[in-house]
Each structure stands twice: as structure tokens, then as C-alpha cells.
Write a protein that holds these residues in place. Structure first.
Motif, PDB file in Angstrom:
ATOM      1  N   ILE A  27     -17.463 -24.361  41.925  1.00  9.55           N
ATOM      2  CA  ILE A  27     -18.729 -23.623  42.024  1.00  9.55           C
ATOM      3  C   ILE A  27     -19.081 -23.533  43.503  1.00  9.55           C
ATOM      4  O   ILE A  27     -19.116 -24.541  44.203  1.00  9.55           O
ATOM      5  N   MET A  28     -19.296 -22.319  43.969  1.00 10.62           N
ATOM      6  CA  MET A  28     -19.541 -22.126  45.401  1.00 10.62           C
ATOM      7  C   MET A  28     -21.013 -21.846  45.684  1.00 10.62           C
ATOM      8  O   MET A  28     -21.711 -21.287  44.841  1.00 10.62           O
ATOM      9  N   ASN A  29     -21.419 -22.229  46.883  1.00 11.10           N
ATOM     10  CA  ASN A  29     -22.743 -21.851  47.357  1.00 11.10           C
ATOM     11  C   ASN A  29     -22.590 -20.568  48.161  1.00 11.10           C
ATOM     12  O   ASN A  29     -21.901 -20.555  49.179  1.00 11.10           O
ATOM     13  N   ILE A  30     -23.218 -19.517  47.670  1.00 13.31           N
ATOM     14  CA  ILE A  30     -23.038 -18.191  48.268  1.00 13.31           C
ATOM     15  C   ILE A  30     -24.358 -17.705  48.845  1.00 13.31           C
ATOM     16  O   ILE A  30     -25.406 -17.772  48.185  1.00 13.31           O
ATOM     17  N   LEU A  31     -24.310 -17.212  50.083  1.00 18.30           N
ATOM     18  CA  LEU A  31     -25.460 -16.491  50.642  1.00 18.30           C
ATOM     19  C   LEU A  31     -25.163 -15.011  50.456  1.00 18.30           C
ATOM     20  O   LEU A  31     -24.162 -14.509  50.950  1.00 18.30           O
ATOM     21  N   LEU A  32     -26.032 -14.332  49.720  1.00 18.15           N
ATOM     22  CA  LEU A  32     -25.835 -12.901  49.450  1.00 18.15           C
ATOM     23  C   LEU A  32     -26.851 -12.092  50.248  1.00 18.15           C
ATOM     24  O   LEU A  32     -28.055 -12.391  50.224  1.00 18.15           O
ATOM     25  N   LEU A  47     -21.887 -12.566  40.464  1.00 11.81           N
ATOM     26  CA  LEU A  47     -21.576 -13.845  41.120  1.00 11.81           C
ATOM     27  C   LEU A  47     -22.351 -15.009  40.517  1.00 11.81           C
ATOM     28  O   LEU A  47     -21.842 -16.131  40.445  1.00 11.81           O
ATOM     29  N   ALA A  48     -23.599 -14.733  40.072  1.00 12.09           N
ATOM     30  CA  ALA A  48     -24.492 -15.833  39.687  1.00 12.09           C
ATOM     31  C   ALA A  48     -24.081 -16.480  38.370  1.00 12.09           C
ATOM     32  O   ALA A  48     -24.530 -17.587  38.067  1.00 12.09           O
ATOM     33  N   CYS A  49     -23.218 -15.815  37.571  1.00 13.07           N
ATOM     34  CA  CYS A  49     -22.816 -16.464  36.318  1.00 13.07           C
ATOM     35  C   CYS A  49     -21.870 -17.640  36.580  1.00 13.07           C
ATOM     36  O   CYS A  49     -21.713 -18.511  35.733  1.00 13.07           O
ATOM     37  N   GLU A  50     -21.245 -17.685  37.752  1.00 17.43           N
ATOM     38  CA  GLU A  50     -20.329 -18.801  38.032  1.00 17.43           C
ATOM     39  C   GLU A  50     -20.679 -19.613  39.270  1.00 17.43           C
ATOM     40  O   GLU A  50     -20.123 -20.689  39.472  1.00 17.43           O
ATOM     41  N   HIS A  51     -21.545 -19.067  40.119  1.00 20.54           N
ATOM     42  CA  HIS A  51     -21.792 -19.731  41.405  1.00 20.54           C
ATOM     43  C   HIS A  51     -23.287 -19.849  41.694  1.00 20.54           C
ATOM     44  O   HIS A  51     -24.102 -19.201  41.049  1.00 20.54           O
ATOM     45  N   ASN A  52     -23.609 -20.676  42.705  1.00 22.14           N
ATOM     46  CA  ASN A  52     -24.999 -20.764  43.167  1.00 22.14           C
ATOM     47  C   ASN A  52     -25.210 -19.674  44.208  1.00 22.14           C
ATOM     48  O   ASN A  52     -24.620 -19.734  45.286  1.00 22.14           O
ATOM     49  N   VAL A  53     -26.026 -18.695  43.877  1.00 20.70           N
ATOM     50  CA  VAL A  53     -26.219 -17.558  44.777  1.00 20.70           C
ATOM     51  C   VAL A  53     -27.630 -17.579  45.338  1.00 20.70           C
ATOM     52  O   VAL A  53     -28.597 -17.614  44.579  1.00 20.70           O
ATOM     53  N   SER A  54     -27.736 -17.585  46.661  1.00 28.24           N
ATOM     54  CA  SER A  54     -29.040 -17.485  47.323  1.00 28.24           C
ATOM     55  C   SER A  54     -29.100 -16.140  48.028  1.00 28.24           C
ATOM     56  O   SER A  54     -28.227 -15.824  48.836  1.00 28.24           O
ATOM     57  N   VAL A  55     -30.121 -15.368  47.699  1.00 24.47           N
ATOM     58  CA  VAL A  55     -30.261 -14.043  48.314  1.00 24.47           C
ATOM     59  C   VAL A  55     -31.197 -14.138  49.514  1.00 24.47           C
ATOM     60  O   VAL A  55     -32.312 -14.649  49.393  1.00 24.47           O
ATOM     61  N   VAL A  56     -30.721 -13.705  50.664  1.00 23.86           N
ATOM     62  CA  VAL A  56     -31.576 -13.556  51.852  1.00 23.86           C
ATOM     63  C   VAL A  56     -31.245 -12.170  52.386  1.00 23.86           C
ATOM     64  O   VAL A  56     -30.165 -11.956  52.939  1.00 23.86           O
ATOM     65  N   ALA A  57     -32.145 -11.221  52.187  1.00 27.13           N
ATOM     66  CA  ALA A  57     -31.808  -9.827  52.488  1.00 27.13           C
ATOM     67  C   ALA A  57     -33.013  -9.109  53.100  1.00 27.13           C
ATOM     68  O   ALA A  57     -34.157  -9.546  52.930  1.00 27.13           O
ATOM     69  N   THR A  60     -25.046 -26.457  52.174  1.00 25.09           N
ATOM     70  CA  THR A  60     -23.990 -25.843  52.978  1.00 25.09           C
ATOM     71  C   THR A  60     -23.520 -24.588  52.259  1.00 25.09           C
ATOM     72  O   THR A  60     -23.329 -24.591  51.045  1.00 25.09           O
ATOM     73  N   VAL A  61     -23.349 -23.515  53.013  1.00 25.35           N
ATOM     74  CA  VAL A  61     -22.912 -22.256  52.406  1.00 25.35           C
ATOM     75  C   VAL A  61     -21.387 -22.146  52.530  1.00 25.35           C
ATOM     76  O   VAL A  61     -20.821 -22.318  53.610  1.00 25.35           O
ATOM     77  N   ASP A  62     -20.726 -21.864  51.401  1.00 28.27           N
ATOM     78  CA  ASP A  62     -19.261 -21.718  51.398  1.00 28.27           C
ATOM     79  C   ASP A  62     -18.842 -20.343  51.879  1.00 28.27           C
ATOM     80  O   ASP A  62     -17.809 -20.190  52.516  1.00 28.27           O
ATOM     81  N   VAL A  63     -19.618 -19.329  51.512  1.00 25.90           N
ATOM     82  CA  VAL A  63     -19.234 -17.963  51.870  1.00 25.90           C
ATOM     83  C   VAL A  63     -20.473 -17.075  51.929  1.00 25.90           C
ATOM     84  O   VAL A  63     -21.397 -17.220  51.125  1.00 25.90           O
ATOM     85  N   VAL A  64     -20.487 -16.195  52.929  1.00 25.79           N
ATOM     86  CA  VAL A  64     -21.546 -15.183  53.015  1.00 25.79           C
ATOM     87  C   VAL A  64     -20.974 -13.877  52.464  1.00 25.79           C
ATOM     88  O   VAL A  64     -19.899 -13.436  52.862  1.00 25.79           O
TER      89      VAL A  64
END
Ligand code: MN
Length: 270
Positions: free
Chosen positions: A12-17, A35-45, A103-107
Motif C-alpha cells: 500500500i503506497m502513500n500517494i500525493l495526487l 488509486l484510492a481503492c488500493e492506496h492511501n491517496v492525499s490530494v493537494v491540488a 512519507t510520500v512514495d510517489v507523486v
């Protein structure tokens, strides 16, 4: 001992979207859902559309951050993300350094309405968000759909979710961001994935000269004629041929060929 199931190995990844079309854009929402069905997604847009702002950052104004709440199904409203009064690059900087505690794994940036191929990569806020993450040492991937009206993000979002997993398990040199463009054609017509280079041809730009209701002249950039080529190693050509394109990009804009031709130093007594 039995082998652990493959599914269980999925991390499970921490994703900044983020994106440049704004936090309410359909392309971002479709990618969030995928993405959110499998990962932790944080939206900053961005709080509104910031397309074609390139790598701009905000230095003369404050950056305001507002929570955006969304109802999930029939339940209570939950936090969807953070709307920032700034550019995509601002969102990545602020997201990584101030807003997100994990910690964010991927943006992940996108899905943009409209392709980001060729020299448009330089103007793109979508791609610049990924480049900014690369500068900050975080893996990143940008997605754009080659379509300007009535987009269907369904297939693109599913493909993007798989490519986010691919980028996370792929070793890439430091500073590389991944720019992905997806054709807006029926999924069965997509021919595959091509690794491409960024096209460098210039566009023929036109400006429409118009008059406002008070009699003042103004100009509006009106379309750009794409160049003619059939080189499938170029991003624009490959996407037109029906391929998903993946172009690795770098923020180091040094021209090493030119640097080799120049002396190490010179003085001004020329
Ligand atoms: Mn955009």
C-alpha cells in the motif's frame, strides 16, 4: 512452507495526487477513484485551473490552503483533499513539506485534459508537478489524455493506476520524472505502450485578433498546427499512432553536447 500469494505482496503506497486542471477536475477525480481503492491517496491540488503555468511558483502572494470535503456514497462528508491557491509546483512543495505527515512514495499528477507531448511539456503544469517531485527526490509520474472535449477518463485512470505501480517498482536514475500520455480512443484500439522521446518541433502558432465590447483590441492564442513526421520514437507521433507513450524527463536543462564544444573557461579580454 507455502508461497505467499502475489496479491499479499502488493504494497500500500502513500500517494500525493495533484494536477493543473484544479482540484475539482474530472481527470483528477477519476485517477483518485482508481488509486484510492488500493492506496492511501492525499490530494493537494490547485483551487482552480492552472493549465500552462509551467514550473511557476508563487512568491509574491501567500498560499491559502482549504480542505475540500466530499460525500462518499450516502455517508457523511469526508476529507477529499486540500485546495491550494497556487500552482502545481507549489502544491507539490507544500504537500511534501507541510501538509502531509506521512512519507510520500510517489507523486502522481493528472489526468490532464489534453496531451502533454513535444515542447508543450515545457508549458505544462501537470508535468511540472512531476518534475518538482523529482527535484525533491520523490518518484513521480504525470498523466495526460490526448483529448480536449468530452473526455472519458475511465480507461486512462485504470491504465494510470497500473503505471503508478510500475513506476514504483522500477529503478530510475535520480532526478527522472515519468511523463505518460494516453490516446483518447476505444481501449481495444490502443496498440500498446511505447517508450518515447520528447518531440522538439515548434508549432505554428496563430493569434486571433478580436475586439472587446469597449472597442479595445485583444488577442487569443488560436490553435497550433502539429508538425509532420512519422518517427514513432517521438511522443506526439506515437500517441497519434495509438500508443500510450512513456517519456522519461529530467529537470537538468544543460545541453551536454554544447558544453563539450565549449572551453572550460574564458576571460573577457576576448
Ligand atoms: Mn491542464
Amino acid at each position: 512452507m507455502t508461497e505467499p500469494k502475489r496479491e499479499k505482496l502488493r504494497r500500500i503506497m502513500n500517494i500525493l495526487l495533484t494536477n493543473d486542471d484544479g482540484i475539482h477536475a474530472d481527470g483528477l477525480c477519476a485517477l483518485h477513484e482508481a488509486l484510492a481503492c488500493e492506496h492511501n491517496v492525499s490530494v493537494v491540488a490547485p483551487d482552480s485551473e492552472r493549465s500552462a503555468v509551467g514550473h511557476a511558483i508563487t512568491i509574491a502572494d501567500p498560499l491559502r490552503v482549504h480542505p475540500v470535503m466530499r460525500r462518499r456514497g450516502t455517508g457523511a462528508k469526508v476529507l477529499f483533499g486540500w485546495a491550494v491557491s497556487g500552482t502545481p509546483a507549489d502544491c507539490v512543495k507544500l504537500g511534501l513539506s507541510e501538509i502531509l505527515s506521512d512519507t510520500v512514495d510517489v507523486v502522481v499528477s493528472g489526468i490532464n485534459l489534453g496531451a502533454n507531448v513535444g515542447i508543450n511539456v515545457l508549458y505544462s503544469g501537470t508535468v511540472s508537478a512531476a518534475t518538482e517531485a523529482a527535484i525533491l527526490g520523490v518518484k513521480s509520474i504525470a498523466f495526460s489524455l490526448n483529448c480536449y472535449r468530452e473526455p472519458d477518463y475511465c480507461f486512462a485512470a485504470q491504465a494510470a493506476a497500473k503505471l503508478v505501480e510500475w513506476v514504483c517498482k522500477t529503478d530510475l536514475p535520480a532526478g527522472v520524472a515519468i511523463n505518460v500520455n494516453i490516446p483518447a480512443i476505444p481501449p481495444r484500439e490502443i496498440k500498446g505502450i511505447r517508450f518515447t522521446r520528447q518531440g522538439t518541433h515548434r508549432y505554428e502558432e496563430k493569434f486571433e485578433k478580436r475586439m472587446d465590447p469597449r472597442g479595445n483590441i485583444y488577442y487569443w492564442q488560436a490553435g497550433a498546427k502539429p508538425f509532420a513526421s512519422d518517427d514513432p520514437s517521438i511522443d506526439r507521433i506515437a500517441i497519434e499512432q495509438g500508443y500510450i507513450t512513456i517519456t522519461p524527463i529530467h529537470y537538468d536543462m544543460t545541453d551536454y553536447n554544447a558544453l563539450k564544444l565549449l572551453p572550460a573557461s574564458m576571460n573577457l579580454s576576448l
